[in-house]
Design a protein around this motif. Sequence first.
Motif, PDB file in Angstrom:
ATOM      1  N   TYR A   1      23.535 -56.436 -17.721  1.00 17.97           N
ATOM      2  CA  TYR A   1      23.440 -55.471 -18.816  1.00 17.97           C
ATOM      3  C   TYR A   1      23.024 -56.203 -20.072  1.00 17.97           C
ATOM      4  N   HIS A   2      21.741 -56.157 -20.368  1.00 16.83           N
ATOM      5  CA  HIS A   2      21.147 -56.926 -21.446  1.00 16.83           C
ATOM      6  C   HIS A   2      21.725 -56.528 -22.801  1.00 16.83           C
ATOM      7  N   GLY A   3      22.108 -57.507 -23.595  1.00 18.80           N
ATOM      8  CA  GLY A   3      22.574 -57.272 -24.940  1.00 18.80           C
ATOM      9  C   GLY A   3      24.031 -56.912 -25.069  1.00 18.80           C
ATOM     10  N   VAL A   4      24.761 -56.857 -23.963  1.00 12.43           N
ATOM     11  CA  VAL A   4      26.177 -56.504 -23.998  1.00 12.43           C
ATOM     12  C   VAL A   4      27.014 -57.765 -23.831  1.00 12.43           C
ATOM     13  N   ARG A   5      27.960 -57.982 -24.717  1.00 10.81           N
ATOM     14  CA  ARG A   5      28.768 -59.193 -24.680  1.00 10.81           C
ATOM     15  C   ARG A   5      29.924 -59.118 -23.679  1.00 10.81           C
ATOM     16  N   GLY A   6      30.501 -57.943 -23.543  1.00 12.46           N
ATOM     17  CA  GLY A   6      31.694 -57.794 -22.713  1.00 12.46           C
ATOM     18  C   GLY A   6      31.400 -57.765 -21.225  1.00 12.46           C
ATOM     19  N   HIS A   7      32.467 -57.645 -20.451  1.00 11.29           N
ATOM     20  CA  HIS A   7      32.366 -57.534 -18.996  1.00 11.29           C
ATOM     21  C   HIS A   7      32.218 -56.056 -18.635  1.00 11.29           C
ATOM     22  N   VAL A   8      31.173 -55.717 -17.884  1.00 13.15           N
ATOM     23  CA  VAL A   8      30.917 -54.331 -17.520  1.00 13.15           C
ATOM     24  C   VAL A   8      31.254 -54.128 -16.043  1.00 13.15           C
ATOM     25  N   HIS A   9      32.150 -53.185 -15.786  1.00 17.89           N
ATOM     26  CA  HIS A   9      32.550 -52.859 -14.419  1.00 17.89           C
ATOM     27  C   HIS A   9      31.960 -51.500 -14.041  1.00 17.89           C
ATOM     28  N   GLU A  10      31.264 -51.448 -12.932  1.00 17.03           N
ATOM     29  CA  GLU A  10      30.726 -50.184 -12.443  1.00 17.03           C
ATOM     30  C   GLU A  10      31.812 -49.451 -11.668  1.00 17.03           C
ATOM     31  N   ILE A  11      32.105 -48.241 -12.106  1.00 16.68           N
ATOM     32  CA  ILE A  11      33.201 -47.465 -11.525  1.00 16.68           C
ATOM     33  C   ILE A  11      32.672 -46.508 -10.460  1.00 16.68           C
ATOM     34  N   TYR A  12      33.286 -46.563  -9.314  1.00 19.89           N
ATOM     35  CA  TYR A  12      33.058 -45.574  -8.257  1.00 19.89           C
ATOM     36  C   TYR A  12      34.401 -45.394  -7.556  1.00 19.89           C
ATOM     37  N   HIS A  13      35.057 -44.273  -7.843  1.00 28.03           N
ATOM     38  CA  HIS A  13      36.412 -44.077  -7.315  1.00 28.03           C
ATOM     39  C   HIS A  13      36.577 -42.642  -6.829  1.00 28.03           C
ATOM     40  N   GLU A  14      36.997 -42.494  -5.583  1.00 36.93           N
ATOM     41  CA  GLU A  14      37.249 -41.177  -5.010  1.00 36.93           C
ATOM     42  C   GLU A  14      38.694 -40.781  -5.282  1.00 36.93           C
ATOM     43  N   MET A  15      38.871 -39.728  -6.047  1.00 36.98           N
ATOM     44  CA  MET A  15      40.201 -39.225  -6.378  1.00 36.98           C
ATOM     45  C   MET A  15      40.726 -38.364  -5.229  1.00 36.98           C
ATOM     46  N   THR A  16      42.010 -38.452  -4.995  1.00 36.58           N
ATOM     47  CA  THR A  16      42.632 -37.666  -3.925  1.00 36.58           C
ATOM     48  C   THR A  16      43.309 -36.415  -4.455  1.00 36.58           C
ATOM     49  N   ASN A  17      43.491 -36.339  -5.765  1.00 33.02           N
ATOM     50  CA  ASN A  17      44.186 -35.202  -6.341  1.00 33.02           C
ATOM     51  C   ASN A  17      43.569 -34.866  -7.691  1.00 33.02           C
ATOM     52  N   ARG A  18      43.706 -33.615  -8.070  1.00 31.94           N
ATOM     53  CA  ARG A  18      43.204 -33.145  -9.348  1.00 31.94           C
ATOM     54  C   ARG A  18      44.192 -32.154  -9.926  1.00 31.94           C
ATOM     55  N   ILE A  19      44.553 -32.337 -11.182  1.00 26.64           N
ATOM     56  CA  ILE A  19      45.623 -31.542 -11.774  1.00 26.64           C
ATOM     57  C   ILE A  19      45.096 -30.470 -12.716  1.00 26.64           C
ATOM     58  N   THR A  20      44.122 -30.820 -13.542  1.00 28.66           N
ATOM     59  CA  THR A  20      43.705 -29.945 -14.634  1.00 28.66           C
ATOM     60  C   THR A  20      42.612 -28.982 -14.212  1.00 28.66           C
ATOM     61  N   SER A  21      42.813 -27.703 -14.524  1.00 32.47           N
ATOM     62  CA  SER A  21      41.809 -26.685 -14.234  1.00 32.47           C
ATOM     63  C   SER A  21      40.750 -26.672 -15.320  1.00 32.47           C
ATOM     64  N   THR A  22      39.490 -26.535 -14.924  1.00 30.17           N
ATOM     65  CA  THR A  22      38.390 -26.444 -15.887  1.00 30.17           C
ATOM     66  C   THR A  22      37.417 -25.374 -15.434  1.00 30.17           C
ATOM     67  N   GLY A  23      37.032 -24.505 -16.358  1.00 28.76           N
ATOM     68  CA  GLY A  23      36.007 -23.509 -16.059  1.00 28.76           C
ATOM     69  C   GLY A  23      36.327 -22.679 -14.842  1.00 28.76           C
ATOM     70  N   THR A  24      35.372 -22.624 -13.920  1.00 28.29           N
ATOM     71  CA  THR A  24      35.558 -21.814 -12.715  1.00 28.29           C
ATOM     72  C   THR A  24      36.334 -22.549 -11.634  1.00 28.29           C
ATOM     73  N   LYS A  25      36.624 -23.846 -11.873  1.00 26.15           N
ATOM     74  CA  LYS A  25      37.403 -24.600 -10.895  1.00 26.15           C
ATOM     75  C   LYS A  25      38.866 -24.194 -11.002  1.00 26.15           C
ATOM     76  N   THR A  26      39.618 -24.306  -9.907  1.00 25.63           N
ATOM     77  CA  THR A  26      41.023 -23.906  -9.921  1.00 25.63           C
ATOM     78  C   THR A  26      41.931 -25.118  -9.852  1.00 25.63           C
ATOM     79  N   PHE A  27      43.201 -24.907 -10.164  1.00 23.51           N
ATOM     80  CA  PHE A  27      44.178 -25.985 -10.131  1.00 23.51           C
ATOM     81  C   PHE A  27      44.345 -26.529  -8.715  1.00 23.51           C
ATOM     82  N   ASN A  28      44.408 -27.851  -8.610  1.00 28.49           N
ATOM     83  CA  ASN A  28      44.720 -28.483  -7.328  1.00 28.49           C
ATOM     84  C   ASN A  28      46.235 -28.623  -7.262  1.00 28.49           C
ATOM     85  N   ASP A  29      46.891 -27.524  -7.033  1.00 32.72           N
ATOM     86  CA  ASP A  29      48.346 -27.483  -7.080  1.00 32.72           C
ATOM     87  C   ASP A  29      48.833 -26.524  -6.008  1.00 32.72           C
ATOM     88  N   SER A  30      49.947 -26.850  -5.384  1.00 28.99           N
ATOM     89  CA  SER A  30      50.442 -26.057  -4.261  1.00 28.99           C
ATOM     90  C   SER A  30      50.833 -24.645  -4.683  1.00 28.99           C
TER      91      SER A  30
END
Length: 305
Positions: A1-30
């Motif tokens: 990553y040209h011009g960046v001083r810090g350490h850059v970590h590329e994030i790729y993470h599969e979440m197993t749970n979701r709590i917050t509802s947004t828009g047309t999506k529904t709560f991931n809650d029992s």
Amino acid sequence: YHGVRGHVHEIYHEMTNRITSTGTKTFNDSMVPKLKLTRSEMTVTGLYLQHSSRPSEKVIFWIYGGAFLAGDSRGNLGIAEKMGMLCGADRDGEMRDIFIPDYRLVPEYHLDDAVHDVTLAYEYLIYERGILPENVTLLGISSGGGLVVLVLQALAKSRRAYEDGKIGSYVPMPAGGVLMCPFVDYTEPKGSMREYIKHDLIVNQAVYEEGIPYLEKVLGCHENRVRASPCYCDFYGLPPLCICVSQHEIVYDQTMLLAKRAEDHGVDVTVGVWKYMCHVFPMLCAFIPEGRASFKFMCDWIKDH
């Protein structure tokens, strides 16, 4: 990553749970029927910029802009790193790491998908990386500022649902939100949105004519666009907000409307206004004094919150 001083970590993470509802999506809650989310929808991607060998205690959650049509995490690394470094000039001297999540764009996807992606990325930061919510500050540029507000409103709605016994858990609020020239009204253009394209260097007539029609295409009728616009939504329960805007740019009117409505709902709002500047002028902090002053204004607010 040209011009960046810090350490850059590329994030790729599969979440197993979701709590917050947004828009047309529904709560991931029992307790609530849920819409099945695909594997890709549950995957958080982005860039995590770490200034030193050890992660910082406090983190800036950076949401890039681009009118929901463009923008990416890589293109924001340099300016985001500058913000994190300047926010380290405080009592403890610790520079703040930066998390820049990716999110899906229109017209291939819906605005709801962008809100979903960013909200899920916030949950990743809290529950997978172990950052305390009170140590996180959300910062959004232009349409990213709109996403900041939409995420905070989703978190507040989730907490109210939890308090009403409708869901079993909720995600705590961050320390606050910083809105850099936020794009928050997706209804028919009016006021400064129509008038200032004549002289705004960033959102000029060509950008206006190309980008604005997508709002109607993606969101549909006027009523849907009102419901999707964060400036017309509920502000109860939101954390402190810092707003930076130019008096002579396209989003000035809608930004001041948002500030007033948030204050009317009891939100602690700090507004910095500069004259004769173009849209997202703080991004020009390396070139103009007003950009440097506005950048410092936001950094000082972050350090105080």
